[in-house]
Design an enzyme around this catalytic site. Structure first.
Site, short mmCIF file in Angstrom:
data_model
loop_
_atom_site.label_atom_id
_atom_site.label_comp_id
_atom_site.label_asym_id
_atom_site.label_seq_id
_atom_site.Cartn_x
_atom_site.Cartn_y
_atom_site.Cartn_z
N ARG A 92 35.14 33.63 48.46
CA ARG A 92 34.99 34.00 47.06
C ARG A 92 34.18 32.95 46.30
O ARG A 92 34.48 31.76 46.35
CB ARG A 92 36.35 34.19 46.39
CG ARG A 92 36.20 34.66 44.95
CD ARG A 92 37.47 35.15 44.32
NE ARG A 92 37.20 35.76 43.03
CZ ARG A 92 38.13 36.26 42.22
NH1 ARG A 92 39.40 36.23 42.58
NH2 ARG A 92 37.78 36.80 41.07
N ARG A 103 34.58 41.69 46.08
CA ARG A 103 34.98 40.33 46.43
C ARG A 103 35.65 40.31 47.78
O ARG A 103 36.30 41.28 48.18
CB ARG A 103 35.91 39.75 45.36
CG ARG A 103 37.19 40.51 45.14
CD ARG A 103 37.76 40.25 43.77
NE ARG A 103 36.84 40.66 42.73
CZ ARG A 103 37.01 40.37 41.44
NH1 ARG A 103 38.05 39.68 41.03
NH2 ARG A 103 36.15 40.77 40.54
N ASP A 106 40.79 38.32 46.57
CA ASP A 106 41.28 38.13 45.20
C ASP A 106 42.79 37.96 45.29
O ASP A 106 43.48 38.83 45.85
CB ASP A 106 40.92 39.34 44.34
CG ASP A 106 41.30 39.16 42.89
OD1 ASP A 106 41.56 38.01 42.47
OD2 ASP A 106 41.36 40.17 42.16
N ASP A 108 46.06 37.13 42.81
CA ASP A 108 46.53 36.96 41.44
C ASP A 108 48.01 36.58 41.43
O ASP A 108 48.80 37.12 42.21
CB ASP A 108 46.37 38.25 40.64
CG ASP A 108 44.94 38.56 40.29
OD1 ASP A 108 44.15 37.62 40.13
OD2 ASP A 108 44.60 39.76 40.19
#
Length: 225
Positions: A92, A103, A106, A108
């Site tokens: 990334r 991407r 990812d 989170d």
């Protein structure tokens, strides 16, 4: 020990490795910094916000951070820093991304215990958590294994109930017209386990320069990253 909930996604290969394999490598790395890690099935999801891209492969993990007395917001930002290193290792590069675009990885922070954090670089609970079926479905899947919410009670009963209520609301809207909110199970959690192996898939060298293993490894929460 602080329970945390993370959402993971990928729709772009890196160094010849497809998205699901990258997710496996990422979970392998997360096991080094999160105790008692549990992961969901992998779901194939239509892209949101920016739709002109390949479908995403999404999943969630729950685990515990041993923050060595840091606590509060400091521990959350230390975890965020560790996650950014893992994302970079698997290809990334935020400087070259389209917002909400493709991407390779990812990750989170969806929940950090029952904390509420609002800062420039981190908002917890994640501000879009309750509108994202691709996060809610895998999170609720893991939580369903603990019917009495004993193991993950540190996330807060309000948060846990909120996840289930939000998913119920999304399902009721028939977002995809087929009752699954545009989220389709691609691989169950047991099958995905075979991907969570660094040696088997060679992910130890992903995103690292040659000779980088000679450098001392950084540590977070007392564990190497």
């Amino acid at each position: 020990m602080v329970p945390v909930a993370l959402g993971l996604g990928s729709n772009k290969g890196f160094e010849g490795r497809p998205p699901v394999q990258l997710l496996g490598g990422a979970v392998f790395e997360l096991k080094k910094i999160l105790a008692g890690l549990e992961w969901s099935s992998v779901y194939k999801t239509r892209a949101m916000y920016y739709e002109d891209q390949d479908d995403f492969y999404n999943m969630a993990v729950l685990g515990f951070v041993d923050d060595n007395g840091r606590g509060g917001e400091r521990g959350a930002f230390a975890l965020l820093d560790a996650i950014h290193k893992i994302e970079a290792r698997f290809g990334r590069d935020r400087s070259k991304e389209i917002r909400n675009g493709p991407r390779s990885l990812d990750v989170d922070i969806e929940l950090y215990g029952s904390k509420k954090i609002r800062a420039e670089t981190l908002i917890v609970p994640h501000e879009r958590l309750k509108e994202r079926a691709f996060v809610l479905v895998p999170l609720v899947e893991i939580l369903a294994k603990d019917a009495d919410n004993i193991k993950w009670k540190g996330l807060g009963p309000e948060n846990i109930l909120g996840l289930k209520d939000a998913l119920s609301t999304l399902s009721g809207r028939e977002v995809s017209g087929d009752g699954n909110c545009g989220v389709e199970k691609f691989m169950d959690a047991a099958s995905f386990s075979s991907y969570v192996k660094e040696e088997q898939y060679g992910t130890g060298n992903v995103g690292r320069d040659k000779g980088s293993d000679k450098k001392p490894r950084q540590e977070i929460f007392g564990r190497p990253v």
